[in-house]
Design an enzyme around this catalytic site. Structure first.
Site, PDB file in Angstrom:
ATOM      1  NE  ARG A  56      17.810 -18.837   1.731  1.00 30.75           N
ATOM      2  CZ  ARG A  56      18.533 -18.938   2.848  1.00 30.75           C
ATOM      3  NH1 ARG A  56      19.557 -19.585   2.647  1.00 30.75           N
ATOM      4  NH2 ARG A  56      18.138 -18.248   3.725  1.00 30.75           N
ATOM      5  CE  LYS A  59      17.610 -15.246   0.100  1.00 28.81           C
ATOM      6  NZ  LYS A  59      16.377 -14.504   0.709  1.00 28.81           N
ATOM      7  CG  HIS A  97      10.656 -21.412  -0.700  1.00 30.04           C
ATOM      8  ND1 HIS A  97      12.111 -21.281  -0.640  1.00 30.04           N
ATOM      9  CD2 HIS A  97      10.171 -20.721   0.456  1.00 30.04           C
ATOM     10  CE1 HIS A  97      12.449 -20.248   0.390  1.00 30.04           C
ATOM     11  NE2 HIS A  97      11.344 -20.033   1.041  1.00 30.04           N
ATOM     12  NE  ARG A 113      14.562 -21.734   3.111  1.00 26.79           N
ATOM     13  CZ  ARG A 113      15.780 -21.957   3.972  1.00 26.79           C
ATOM     14  NH1 ARG A 113      16.433 -22.587   3.724  1.00 26.79           N
ATOM     15  NH2 ARG A 113      16.093 -20.779   4.472  1.00 26.79           N
ATOM     16  CG  HIS A 132      15.734 -18.344   8.288  1.00 32.62           C
ATOM     17  ND1 HIS A 132      14.637 -18.954   9.272  1.00 32.62           N
ATOM     18  CD2 HIS A 132      15.605 -18.514   7.067  1.00 32.62           C
ATOM     19  CE1 HIS A 132      14.006 -19.145   8.186  1.00 32.62           C
ATOM     20  NE2 HIS A 132      14.372 -19.041   7.135  1.00 32.62           N
ATOM     21  CE1 TYR A 174       8.730 -22.420   7.556  1.00 33.82           C
ATOM     22  CE2 TYR A 174      10.512 -21.229   8.684  1.00 33.82           C
ATOM     23  CZ  TYR A 174      10.042 -21.744   7.571  1.00 33.82           C
ATOM     24  OH  TYR A 174      10.718 -21.663   6.470  1.00 33.82           O
TER      25      TYR A 174
END
Length: 333
Positions: free
Chosen positions: A162, A187, A259, A262, A285, A294
């Site tokens: 990220r 995150k 992004h 990414r 994730h 995806y």
């Protein structure tokens, strides 16, 4: 009424005890939840004619919360996704209140029962291999800035970090011995390591030999030795995409953000046959469901599935005709 039922008291305890002390929530989470309650209390002042300090739990019933969420969409133009994020913060608060004020359990359960709103999920955008190579070739590597930009973009598109993770990397986060990788905190303050390709490893080896600007610790710095900002990375990427568009015209019609790099890393892994569970670990994730996005964007997989289908060989197809009024009503929906 008991002081504990006062919303101000509960909100203060929720942020200081639940979010900060017990959950050790990240600064981004606290800021997002804080903004939700700012909007909620501003709406309460206009609708209930009460200051935030005078509100009680009874004021924040399901109908009021529903009206607030509706106001976000109709008056403030918030998307369904933003509405759901605000609702997540409110639910978290009311879950805390359910333990603090069990006497209000009926009101709390009705608020917690407010559903999230479904919304259209846009297909992810990503770059093709020729587009990636054109962007990586755009920086002028005879200059310090060009070498920095090339290395930064190569690491971004290979690791799928990220933007916040990329600019927060320090020099000591890079390990170039056997099992070369970069280590970052993503995150939810989750630490993870991402392996490096031979190309990225060589680029970083050369970059780390560059003179350090003013003893900066950041892996990628500005000319003054300070850490790059998110805006500066977006700006340098836009500059190189414009240059790359001259040799790769398809880039001219694409909006390329950090992004998107990414997303491109994820699609490269998927096209190489890497399992979604591994890609989820790679990208950090929380759930593999996020990575499934995806798959929806991978046209080649869909075309391969279509090629396996056999044409219909049966007789004439007929439409279902309900023989009941209620079934007819459901069919017409």
């Amino acid at each position: 009424m008991k002081p504990a039922c006062n919303v101000a008291t509960l909100v203060e305890r929720y942020f200081t005890e639940r979010l900060m002390r017990q959950r050790n929530a990240s600064a981004n989470t606290i800021a997002s939840y804080r903004d939700t309650f700012r909007l909620l209390f501003k709406f309460a002042q206009a609708r209930l004619r009460k200051s935030p300090s005078d509100l009680t739990i009874g004021d924040l019933d399901a109908s009021f919360i529903g009206a607030f969420l509706n106001d976000l969409e109709t008056k403030r133009g918030a998307s369904a996704k933003t509405r759901n994020l605000r609702l997540t913060a409110i639910r978290s608060f009311f879950q805390f209140v359910s333990f603090e004020e069990p006497a209000h359990s009926a009101l709390i359960q009705r608020v917690l029962a407010i559903p999230s709103k479904r919304h259209d999920k846009r297909q992810v955008h990503f770059l093709t291999r020729p587009e990636i190579e054109a962007i990586l070739a755009a920086p002028d590597r005879t200059t310090w800035l060009g070498r920095r930009d090339h290395t930064l973009l190569l690491v971004a598109v290979q690791t799928g970090l990220r933007l916040s993770e990329l600019i927060s990397l320090d020099r000591d986060a890079v390990h170039l011995d056997a099992g070369a990788h970069v280590r970052c905190v993503g995150k939810g303050r989750k630490e993870r390591t991402t392996p490096l390709t031979t190309l990225a490893r060589r680029a970083l080896q050369a970059w780390l030999k560059e003179p350090i600007r003013k003893e900066g610790t950041a892996l990628f710095t500005n000319v003054h030795g300070g850490r790059l900002s998110a805006d500066s990375v977006q700006s340098l990427l836009a500059k190189h995409v414009q240059v790359a568009g001259e040799s790769c015209p398809s880039l001219k019609s694409k909006r390329v953000s950090p992004h998107v790099l990414r997303h491109s890393a994820a699609m490269e892994l998927l096209q190489a046959g890497v399992d979604c569970s591994v890609i989820a670990l790679w990208l950090g994730h929380e759930s593999i469901e996020t990575t499934q996005t995806y798959l929806h964007a991978h046209l080649a997989l869909k075309e391969a599935a279509l090629a396996k289908l056999k044409p219909y060989q049966g007789g004439k197809r007929t439409r279902f005709r309900p023989d009941d009024r209620l079934l007819a009503f459901l069919e017409a929906l």
